[in-house]
Design a protein around this motif. Structure first.
Motif, PDB file in Angstrom:
ATOM      1  N   ARG A   1       4.343  -6.818  10.903  1.00 45.08           N
ATOM      2  CA  ARG A   1       5.171  -6.211  10.226  1.00 45.08           C
ATOM      3  C   ARG A   1       6.070  -5.613  11.280  1.00 45.08           C
ATOM      4  NH1 ARG A   1       7.350  -7.439   5.080  1.00 45.08           N
ATOM      5  NH2 ARG A   1       5.884  -7.477   3.785  1.00 45.08           N
TER       6      ARG A   1
ATOM      7  N   ARG B   1       1.758   8.828  -3.020  1.00 47.85           N
ATOM      8  CA  ARG B   1       2.655   7.584  -2.609  1.00 47.85           C
ATOM      9  C   ARG B   1       3.291   8.157  -1.522  1.00 47.85           C
ATOM     10  NH1 ARG B   1       5.020   4.523  -7.479  1.00 47.85           N
ATOM     11  NH2 ARG B   1       5.285   2.940  -5.718  1.00 47.85           N
ATOM     12  N   PHE B   2       3.904   7.038  -0.772  1.00 50.74           N
ATOM     13  CA  PHE B   2       4.521   7.573   0.433  1.00 50.74           C
ATOM     14  C   PHE B   2       6.008   8.041   0.210  1.00 50.74           C
ATOM     15  CE2 PHE B   2       7.343   5.421   4.152  1.00 50.74           C
ATOM     16  CZ  PHE B   2       6.698   6.206   4.960  1.00 50.74           C
ATOM     17  N   ALA B   3       6.317   9.039   0.822  1.00 49.57           N
ATOM     18  CA  ALA B   3       7.596   9.965   0.784  1.00 49.57           C
ATOM     19  C   ALA B   3       7.507  10.811   2.017  1.00 49.57           C
ATOM     20  CB  ALA B   3       7.370  10.692  -0.553  1.00 49.57           C
TER      21      ALA B   3
ATOM     22  N   GLU C   1      11.409   6.287  -5.063  1.00 54.54           N
ATOM     23  CA  GLU C   1      10.533   5.041  -5.551  1.00 54.54           C
ATOM     24  C   GLU C   1      10.446   3.822  -4.600  1.00 54.54           C
ATOM     25  OE1 GLU C   1       7.825   3.490  -7.891  1.00 54.54           O
ATOM     26  OE2 GLU C   1       8.496   5.617  -7.909  1.00 54.54           O
TER      27      GLU C   1
ATOM     28  N   GLU D   1      11.166   3.887  -1.310  1.00 56.96           N
ATOM     29  CA  GLU D   1      10.484   4.222  -0.440  1.00 56.96           C
ATOM     30  C   GLU D   1       9.034   3.863  -0.297  1.00 56.96           C
ATOM     31  OE1 GLU D   1      11.349   8.301   0.949  1.00 56.96           O
ATOM     32  OE2 GLU D   1      13.101   7.293   2.389  1.00 56.96           O
ATOM     33  N   LYS D   2       8.497   4.166  -1.447  1.00 56.51           N
ATOM     34  CA  LYS D   2       7.169   3.953  -1.764  1.00 56.51           C
ATOM     35  C   LYS D   2       6.800   2.560  -1.897  1.00 56.51           C
ATOM     36  CE  LYS D   2       6.882   8.457  -4.461  1.00 56.51           C
ATOM     37  NZ  LYS D   2       7.126   8.858  -5.701  1.00 56.51           N
ATOM     38  N   ILE D   3       7.921   1.719  -2.619  1.00 59.68           N
ATOM     39  CA  ILE D   3       7.707   0.404  -2.529  1.00 59.68           C
ATOM     40  C   ILE D   3       7.651  -0.098  -1.203  1.00 59.68           C
ATOM     41  CG2 ILE D   3       8.479  -1.748  -3.330  1.00 59.68           C
ATOM     42  CD1 ILE D   3       9.561  -0.023  -5.950  1.00 59.68           C
TER      43      ILE D   3
ATOM     44  N   TYR E   1       7.003   1.301   1.655  1.00 63.41           N
ATOM     45  CA  TYR E   1       5.780   1.379   2.304  1.00 63.41           C
ATOM     46  C   TYR E   1       4.669   0.635   1.876  1.00 63.41           C
ATOM     47  CZ  TYR E   1       1.382   3.780   4.384  1.00 63.41           C
ATOM     48  OH  TYR E   1       0.426   4.078   4.895  1.00 63.41           O
ATOM     49  N   GLU E   2       4.419   0.286   0.575  1.00 68.38           N
ATOM     50  CA  GLU E   2       3.463  -0.563   0.065  1.00 68.38           C
ATOM     51  C   GLU E   2       3.543  -1.947   0.410  1.00 68.38           C
ATOM     52  OE1 GLU E   2       2.754   2.510  -3.531  1.00 68.38           O
ATOM     53  OE2 GLU E   2       3.807   0.308  -3.816  1.00 68.38           O
ATOM     54  N   VAL E   3       4.824  -2.207   0.589  1.00 69.37           N
ATOM     55  CA  VAL E   3       5.129  -3.642   1.092  1.00 69.37           C
ATOM     56  C   VAL E   3       4.906  -3.990   2.426  1.00 69.37           C
ATOM     57  CG1 VAL E   3       7.014  -5.365   1.290  1.00 69.37           C
ATOM     58  CG2 VAL E   3       6.774  -4.122  -0.962  1.00 69.37           C
ATOM     59  N   VAL E   4       5.503  -3.107   3.511  1.00 71.76           N
ATOM     60  CA  VAL E   4       5.796  -3.282   4.653  1.00 71.76           C
ATOM     61  C   VAL E   4       4.154  -2.840   5.351  1.00 71.76           C
ATOM     62  CG1 VAL E   4       6.761  -2.500   6.864  1.00 71.76           C
ATOM     63  CG2 VAL E   4       8.104  -2.858   4.936  1.00 71.76           C
TER      64      VAL E   4
END
Lengths: 604, 170
Positions: A379, A504-506, B156, B158-160, B162-165
């Motif tokens: 990536r 979760r990512f933030a 939301e 941004e979280k997706i 991160y999870e994808v990338v």
């Protein structure tokens, strides 16, 4: 027989309404001494249900049983010891051997019950009046039945290892391995945690008795990548090991490697045995990584014809093209591959499905097809100016290093990422820099703080020893390019937090705390993805997908009846998980092609 | 899905002139509509592997669009509909988002998410600015509410992202 003999049992009825002879507290207040071995207590929260107490009990007074409200989970069998005071001799061996220190004894010794079954109880679960007793027997600190510290694995010092790609660790000697194996209490909690459920206590027992051929047979029953996993397994088993609670976990991975090291490769085939008679069924496997080759190993032993198609020049997938040789020597990987191939698996190297051979062709020519293509693409951060030619993906560079493909070695490199791949590329470049420039100049930047890097703690420690600089809490914001178009650095902002309250990512940053990390090359090691273009548009549309990954059932089967998928591309990156996946799909494929189902599908 | 009542006049031109709540709401509705239509048209063009992302964006933008329609019909908002509002500096960036980009023939998941994140950021900034420049009252509450909506969606995404990338996260 007289009439008296017949009537005498009924005379006992006269005691029915009388007070019992045994009375509570006949001795008034006479407490047991401070370290008296009285009734058992068990801290249910600390207990992991390892059953070591049951195993050591000489009287068979302890049974491990499920209890309501205590679930089986990683590192906890969910069972708890039930003690039978009709058998217990109060020796306290169970307390002495307890791996977590949860089992103790109170100094209480008086307990009156009219129901004899009450003396069989589960301490810590069945409430008793001595549960809060402060006095009683606990294992003294200096009195341990098993050694707390693991036998140290000797390895090259940093100054030596930075000069080459030679394997860092030396492996255990026979004496060291036996000492380490002696620490194992054979509780077996590790088996449930291992994705491929290796017979860990049994092969450790084989080390103890020096029966390495038995050990090797046990290893290959569940893991045809034992050479690989003996060196680079993520060893979930060790994180569940009962010994970790009051000491260091058993060095399970190194003991596996020790067995491998003791058996000459020429003997492997004889130990593992011959494949079953040919079935006439054919299976195609795309990708010669751990998942694909494990499935090939199982299927060829079941008597099926297996053909593997591999795009690269050699097998192993990311274990070869992603893991540096100082962690996993190629000859160790080659042994695992050679064994699988020796069983009759045909591997076509440098053959790319989708361009050299179409998927439709495989569907037509084989009874089943397995897609095990891994996560081969890196990536990109896509931060500003990261399209510069001196910004690389870590997996691409690791591939070049393995393939001995030339590239311009950076004088000063900055790596983005805090996982094992980031450490792998940083440490590989450091070795090459040392050899070529006689100095190391590699910086690893990551958003996490160092305590929360995804890389193994050993990797971080060794990277630091090798002169690599780690800068944590750095969020990449862009690459710096000079007027001549040369890459001169990476700009980062200080990371204040990464995850939100739901984990979760933030990310949040302090943009006033900016750093320019000077470099001539940036390497991104932030994640990987699977290139599924080989499927073609038609098959891609026909397949069901689950958030970017091919949708599979619990056996690894896709929505197309002839196609399975396994390994990193559907389960995420991990060698031993890929091996477990390979077994699962092989079993499913075998059921399918052994039934008439595949023939019916072919006709329709 | 297209709900084009704007004729041949570009959305951007209309946005530059707006200054009443009515116009602000029209601008916002247009913003959501163009996004929804853009994603709806994009969906069949992308690989099925990542179509879920685009489909989710269509649903989200449709929800936002419905929200603005409901707001315009809200009597409390209707009472304020002619109130003058200072156009914030973020308006330019916000209105630029109505100009739809060309993401290429077959954009990947990262490209789609980056574009969606950019839109949400612009919307979030716009409503925050409007809320800041509006006196206390029901109107300010509307903009604050909208800013929160956009912030939540951006978070939301941004979280997706991160999870994808970072899937694989090795």
């Amino acid at each position: 027989m007289s009439i008296r003999d017949l009537l005498s049992p009924f005379t006992a009825w006269k005691y029915l309404l009388k007070n019992p002879v045994t009375i509570p507290d006949p001795l008034n207040d006479r407490p047991g001494s401070a370290r008296y071995r009285g009734f058992h207590k068990n801290d249910n929260e600390k207990c992991i249900g390892c059953g070591t107490c049951e195993a050591i009990c000489q009287n068979g007074a302890i049974d491990m049983l499920p209890v309501k409200g205590t679930a089986t989970q990683e590192g906890d069998s969910g069972l708890r010891p039930r003690i039978d005071y009709g058998r217990c001799c109060w020796c306290a061996l169970c307390v002495d051997v307890c791996m977590t220190g949860s089992l103790t004894m109170s100094n209480e010794y008086k307990w009156v019950e009219s129901d004899p079954d009450a003396f069989r109880f589960t301490p810590g679960v069945d409430e008793k009046f001595w549960d809060n007793a402060e006095l009683g027997y606990q294992r003294p600190e200096d009195h341990r039945l098993v050694e707390a510290k693991r036998v140290t694995m000797e390895e090259m010092d940093a100054d030596t290892r930075i000069n080459s790609f030679a394997e860092i660790v030396n492996g255990y000697s026979i004496e060291q391995a036996k000492l380490e194996a002696d620490r194992c209490v054979a509780c077996g909690i590790c088996i449930a945690t291992c994705p491929t459920h290796m017979a860990i206590p049994d092969y450790i027992d084989a080390v103890r008795e020096g029966n390495y051929e038995r050990g090797l047979k046990l290893l290959y029953e569940t893991n045809p990548f034992s050479n690989v996993c003996g060196r680079v397994c993520t060893r979930k088993c060790e994180s569940a090991c009962a010994s970790r609670h009051e000491g260091e976990p058993i060095a399970i991975r190194w003991l596996k490697r020790h067995i491998i090291d003791q058996v000459p490769f020429e003997k492997y085939r004889e130990i593992i045995g011959e494949p079953d008679a040919p079935t006439g069924k054919k299976v195609a496997i795309i990708g010669a990584g751990p998942a694909g080759m494990t499935a090939a190993f199982d299927l060829v032993r079941m008597g099926h014809e297996v053909v593997v198609y591999e795009a690269k020049a050699a097998a192993g997938g990311m274990t070869r093209y992603g893991i540096p040789e100082y962690r996993l020597p190629y000859d160790a990987l080659d042994r695992d591959i050679e064994l699988i191939v020796s069983l009759g698996v045909k591997v076509h190297y440098n053959t790319r499905i989708g361009s050299d051979i179409a998927m439709a062709q495989l569907e037509q020519d084989f009874d089943a097809v397995l897609l095990a293509i891994g996560l081969q693409e890196g990536r990109q951060t896509r931060i500003p100016k990261s399209e510069h030619e001196k910004v690389y993906r870590a997996v691409d560079l690791l591939d070049k290093i393995t393939s001995e493909e030339a590239f311009e070695l950076p004088h000063c490199a900055v790596v983005i990422g805090g996982g094992n791949v980031a450490m792998d590329i940083a440490r590989s470049l450091a070795r090459m820099q040392k050899q070529q420039y006689d100095q190391v100049d590699v910086v690893v930047t990551a958003m996490e703080d160092q305590q929360h890097f995804m890389a193994d703690a050993d990797e971080i420690k060794e990277a630091l020893e090798e002169g690599i600089i780690i800068r944590d809490n750095c969020g990449p914001q862009g690459c710096e390019i000079d007027e001549s178009g040369h890459l001169i650095g990476l700009k980062t902002w200080k990371v204040l937090s990464i995850l939100d309250e739901n984990n979760r990512f933030a990310p949040t940053y302090d943009d006033s705390d900016e750093t320019i990390h000077a470099c001539d090359t940036v390497i991104e090691a932030i994640g990987q993805f699977s290139d599924t273009s080989l499927l073609g548009e038609e098959l891609t549309e026909k397949l069901e997908w689950n958030r970017g990954r091919i949708d599979i059932d619990s056996n690894g089967r896709t929505s197309e009846s002839w196609l399975w998928s396994a390994g990193d591309c559907v389960s995420g990156p991990d060698v031993v998980h890929a091996v477990a996946d390979g077994h699962r799909v092989a079993s499913s494929i075998n059921s399918y092609i052994s039934s008439n189902e595949s023939s019916i599908d072919k006709q329709s | 899905m297209t709900d084009n009542t704007e004729g041949h006049i570009s959305g951007k031109d209309k946005l530059e002139a707006c200054s009443t709540l009515k116009e602000i709401l029209q601008q916002a509705t247009e913003f959501e509509r163009t996004a929804r239509d853009f994603y709806a048209e994009l969906a069949p063009k992308v690989s099925k592997k990542i179509r879920y992302l685009v489909d989710e964006l269509v649903i989200e933008e449709q929800n936002h669009y419905d929200l603005f329609i409901d707001l315009a019909n809200d009597p409390e908002v209707a009472a304020q509909i002619k109130q003058e509002i200072i156009t914030p500096p973020s308006n330019k960036r916000f209105s630029d988002c109505i100009q739809l980009p060309d993401l290429g023939d077959n954009p990947d998941d990262q490209t789609i998410l980056q574009y969606a994140l950019g839109r949400e950021q612009a919307a979030m900034d716009q409503y925050n600015s409007l809320a800041d420049s509006t006196p206390e009252g029901p109107l300010k509450d509307v903009f604050t509410f909208l800013a929160q909506e956009e912030t939540e969606h951006k978070n939301e995404l941004e979280k997706i992202y991160y999870e994808v990338v970072h899937s694989g996260g090795v």
